[in-house]
Design an enzyme around this catalytic site. Sequence first.
Site, PDB file in Angstrom:
ATOM      1  N   ALA A 165       0.837  -1.199   0.000  1.00 52.54           N
ATOM      2  CA  ALA A 165       0.000   0.000   0.000  1.00 52.54           C
ATOM      3  C   ALA A 165       0.874   1.251   0.000  1.00 52.54           C
ATOM      4  O   ALA A 165       1.962   1.251  -0.558  1.00 52.54           O
ATOM      5  CB  ALA A 165      -0.960  -0.044   1.183  1.00 52.54           C
ATOM      6  N   SER A 166       0.425   2.287   0.695  1.00 49.50           N
ATOM      7  CA  SER A 166       1.112   3.580   0.582  1.00 49.50           C
ATOM      8  C   SER A 166       2.527   3.575   1.140  1.00 49.50           C
ATOM      9  O   SER A 166       3.298   4.484   0.872  1.00 49.50           O
ATOM     10  CB  SER A 166       0.289   4.652   1.281  1.00 49.50           C
ATOM     11  OG  SER A 166      -0.961   4.755   0.638  1.00 49.50           O
ATOM     12  N   THR A 167       2.877   2.557   1.935  1.00 47.11           N
ATOM     13  CA  THR A 167       4.268   2.520   2.409  1.00 47.11           C
ATOM     14  C   THR A 167       5.207   2.360   1.222  1.00 47.11           C
ATOM     15  O   THR A 167       6.373   2.717   1.286  1.00 47.11           O
ATOM     16  CB  THR A 167       4.505   1.354   3.392  1.00 47.11           C
ATOM     17  OG1 THR A 167       4.225   0.120   2.720  1.00 47.11           O
ATOM     18  CG2 THR A 167       3.615   1.469   4.611  1.00 47.11           C
ATOM     19  N   PHE A 168       4.667   1.842   0.106  1.00 48.13           N
ATOM     20  CA  PHE A 168       5.488   1.663  -1.096  1.00 48.13           C
ATOM     21  C   PHE A 168       5.831   3.000  -1.743  1.00 48.13           C
ATOM     22  O   PHE A 168       6.747   3.100  -2.554  1.00 48.13           O
ATOM     23  CB  PHE A 168       4.730   0.774  -2.093  1.00 48.13           C
ATOM     24  CG  PHE A 168       5.565   0.296  -3.244  1.00 48.13           C
ATOM     25  CD1 PHE A 168       6.456  -0.762  -3.098  1.00 48.13           C
ATOM     26  CD2 PHE A 168       5.472   0.916  -4.493  1.00 48.13           C
ATOM     27  CE1 PHE A 168       7.221  -1.195  -4.160  1.00 48.13           C
ATOM     28  CE2 PHE A 168       6.252   0.477  -5.563  1.00 48.13           C
ATOM     29  CZ  PHE A 168       7.121  -0.576  -5.396  1.00 48.13           C
ATOM     30  N   LYS A 169       5.080   4.047  -1.348  1.00 44.72           N
ATOM     31  CA  LYS A 169       5.356   5.368  -1.934  1.00 44.72           C
ATOM     32  C   LYS A 169       6.779   5.824  -1.606  1.00 44.72           C
ATOM     33  O   LYS A 169       7.342   6.676  -2.298  1.00 44.72           O
ATOM     34  CB  LYS A 169       4.330   6.385  -1.448  1.00 44.72           C
ATOM     35  CG  LYS A 169       2.965   6.165  -2.105  1.00 44.72           C
ATOM     36  CD  LYS A 169       1.885   7.007  -1.474  1.00 44.72           C
ATOM     37  CE  LYS A 169       0.520   6.663  -2.103  1.00 44.72           C
ATOM     38  NZ  LYS A 169      -0.596   7.186  -1.309  1.00 44.72           N
TER      39      LYS A 169
END
Lengths: 369, 640
Positions: free
Chosen positions: B321-325
């Site tokens: 999820a957004s941790t991949f940003k």
Amino acid sequence: MFDRRFINYFDWGLLGLSVLLGFVGLATLYSAVSSSIPTQSPHKILYFKQLIWYGAGLAVMVIAFLINYKSIERWALLFYGICILLLVCVMYFGKYVGGAKRWLILGPISVQPSEIVKIAVIISLARYYSKIANTGGINLRDLFTPLVITIIPFFLIVKQPDLGTAMLVILIAGSMTVFIKIEKRSLLFIIVSCSLIAPMVWFFLKGYQKIRILTFLNPDRDPLGAGYHIIQSKIAIGSGMITGKGFLKGTQNALFFLPEQHTDFIFSVLSEEWGFAGSTALLIVFLMLIIYGLNVAYRCRDPFGTILSVGITSMIFWQAFINIGMAMGLMPVVGVPLPFISYGGSSIISIMICIGLLINVSMRRFMFE
Amino acid sequence: MTKYLKTADMEWYKQRVIISMLFVAAAFIVLFVRLFYLQVIKGDELRRLSENNRIRLQSTDPPRGLIFDRNGVLLVDNRPSFDLSIILKDAKPVKETIRKLSKYIHVSESELTAKIASAKHSSPYKPIVLKQDIGRDMLAAVEVRKYDLPGIGVNVKPRRHYINKHRAAHLIGYLGEISSGELKSSKYSELKQGDFIGKFGVEKAFESFLRGKRGGRQVEVNVMGQVVSVLKTVDARPGKNIFLTIDHILQKQAEVLLKDVAGAVVAMDPENGHILALASSPPFDQNIFVDGMSHEQWEALISNPFRPMENKAIQGEYPPASTFKIITAIAGLEEGIIDDNFIIYCPGHYKYGNRIYRCWKRGGHGNVDLVKALAESCDVYFYQVGQKLTIDRLASYATACGLGSPTGINLDQEAEGLIPTSAWKRRRTGISWQGGETLSVAIGQGYNLVTPLQMVVLTAAVANGGIRYKPLILKEIKTAEGKTIISGERQSIGQLPISKQTLARVNKCLWEVVNHPKGTGRIARIDGIDVSGKTGTAQLVKRRDDDTESEADISDHLKDHAWFVSYAPSVDPKIAVAVIVEHGEHGSSAAAPIARDIMRTYLKKDEYDRHLRLAANPSMRITIKDKTQTGEKDAIQRSM
């Protein structure tokens, strides 16, 4: 080509003693495998396998006495080379069994080349010694070649590791060398230098190697392994008393103590069931066979045949002496099979070749000059 | 050289042969004498010893090595277990003995005979275990009537004991009986049937150290099989003690915080890769694996939908999820796509092809630069960065950051996760990569899968200036006497593909995530300590190309997973934490408080000491959680 004298001079005595020992071996093995865990019937297969090996052994024996030993002398080096090659093969393609790599798998059978190597060493040494023997004894320089002949298979076998067989190679070579006589000064030199080097080697050994050697010399140090085997073996032998417990009546080997009961400790199985009377009889048969072998050497008329017979007989002697001595707690525990009696195809084949060679020398004793 | 002139003739050989014969005769005399001594002189004595095989070997199991935390707090030890056994050859008559035994210990005859029947194939001298781990009452009942029960014996064996129920169950693992397949392997050559070996976790990974060396004794027994005298003893050698890198206080707290949810927490020291806590929820009781569990217990374990047997920290694969940003940002910065002028307008959605890609914030973020994009987790911003990067370039950064491959932690069954590439998709499905899929991947959805462990290693690397350390669970191994034989060594497994300056920009952004008034991770703030991190909300159902599902449609058990990765202090960090809460919905609300509490305990001494006192005295349990949460809310309101 065929000479009638072969039949006249054929050594029926040697053959008779061997066949007798063979039957004793089969009977003992039968008892050993039947009284081990009864539900594990596959053990009985061992017995039939041994029977087949004896058949094969007889065939090999015939070959071993038909070929004139003079031609064997000529081809000694080739035979030796092939055997060393086989040992090298074991190193690379051998099968691991119980932590050691001693076996070559050839289709349905597995062979132990170290058993045959012993014979190659005997033939090679006999050939060499027969050329240089003299009444004054051989000197250090003469010992170089025999040393090489012995040390190569020795190290290859130690690496497997099979300490028992490796030690046997040394003992046989040593016996043949002593038989041929070593010059006094050389002998003195060897003894002195060995006693100097031994402590130095000890100093360089690693801790666990030292422990292994100490345990080997004194099984009591390993009360859960070798030490326990020795105690049980002594109890088995002693409990046979004078007349024994009777065929198939032995109890000690039913205990789960001896995984090697049909190989290394076969003597205790026999001794428990046949007692002092039976064991003594077996010892006498072995003694007769050995004296018979030496008698072949005595009657032989050429040096090669004599030394060959002495070498072969020394092999039978050492194996019998060490194996029985070990079972009675006189010796370190080493895996040396009792000729004719212990289970093992390669061992049977090797001993039958030896008997064949003795017959070979014996029946050609009048063919000289 | 005169001696060479004297060639050996046959007469000379004959002499030598005669000497040999004499030698052989002498050797055989030795054998005869020994035989006579054993069979005739000692015959009676040895015959007595042979009856019922009086000399026996009894083996003693070695105590298994203990397991401690980094501060030497004992986590796993051994307790004595009394096993009741029978030796058939001694227990004559067997039927009568069993009948009496059954009466004394109140166990039915049929149960006892069934045990014997199942062991029929072994040697009659081998003890058959009738009942394991009998209680003191049964023990006393048997000991008192010892002489009435021939062949019945009680053996004391060390048995594994996991001191705190559920504590670090997945990390420590458990023991199980050795299988027949394992028995054949040379690795276990010293073992026998019925022995226990490590089957999972640390117990398995350090099996060869934990296992000691079996000892034994030679004993003489009487006709009833009872030991009359001990002849020789070889002491069993205890196994080596393992000191783990985890801190039991943090571990316990992580487990308490995960108590009512499914998920995982991994905490790591960014400076050396030491794993400080590794928890997976729900846990399982390790002791039942050793003491024996019922069929129902086993069924309950494997049919539980929250998969208690799985170590979610290393085996759980989740969309990042957004941790991949963080990865997308790193790639965008390094590839020059994101520069000072790269500002995006976010209306709440982004149109690509003929499809609308939504931002999580319906109303949109307005003008967004990198700092705001990470702090407020703007999807539209990263859609466009991803689109410019293209999938394979993005994937190469993700791979270089350690995602998509195991970290190499010394534990079994570590999952590798998945970083999709165009080649991967073609190989897998036969369909070529669609541009829109890149957009999903850029915000950590789509095919991406990571483990919490991979995320903590990544976070630690971002925190420490770019070095990825191998996660370490072993601090040291000591002998029973206390001598250290092995120390866990810090080991670098790679470098983040980013320059120091660019990394500093990312660090700044991650600080904003927590410290910006609108930052998605502001709940993770700690009084007096700067925290950095990134939230994530992972869609559980994989989004298909044409999928336009709305959050409201999703039923409870399909709710999104909540992520939070973080480190603190923001400068010179001492701890990195990754948290996933399955179906926790929002990283900000479900996962971030867990990470915050753990970091606070680790970094604030008074807080740590309070937990230490709590651990020592469980009765003075107070509701920490409520108190601190209200405090946090105040803090957030103040800062807004």
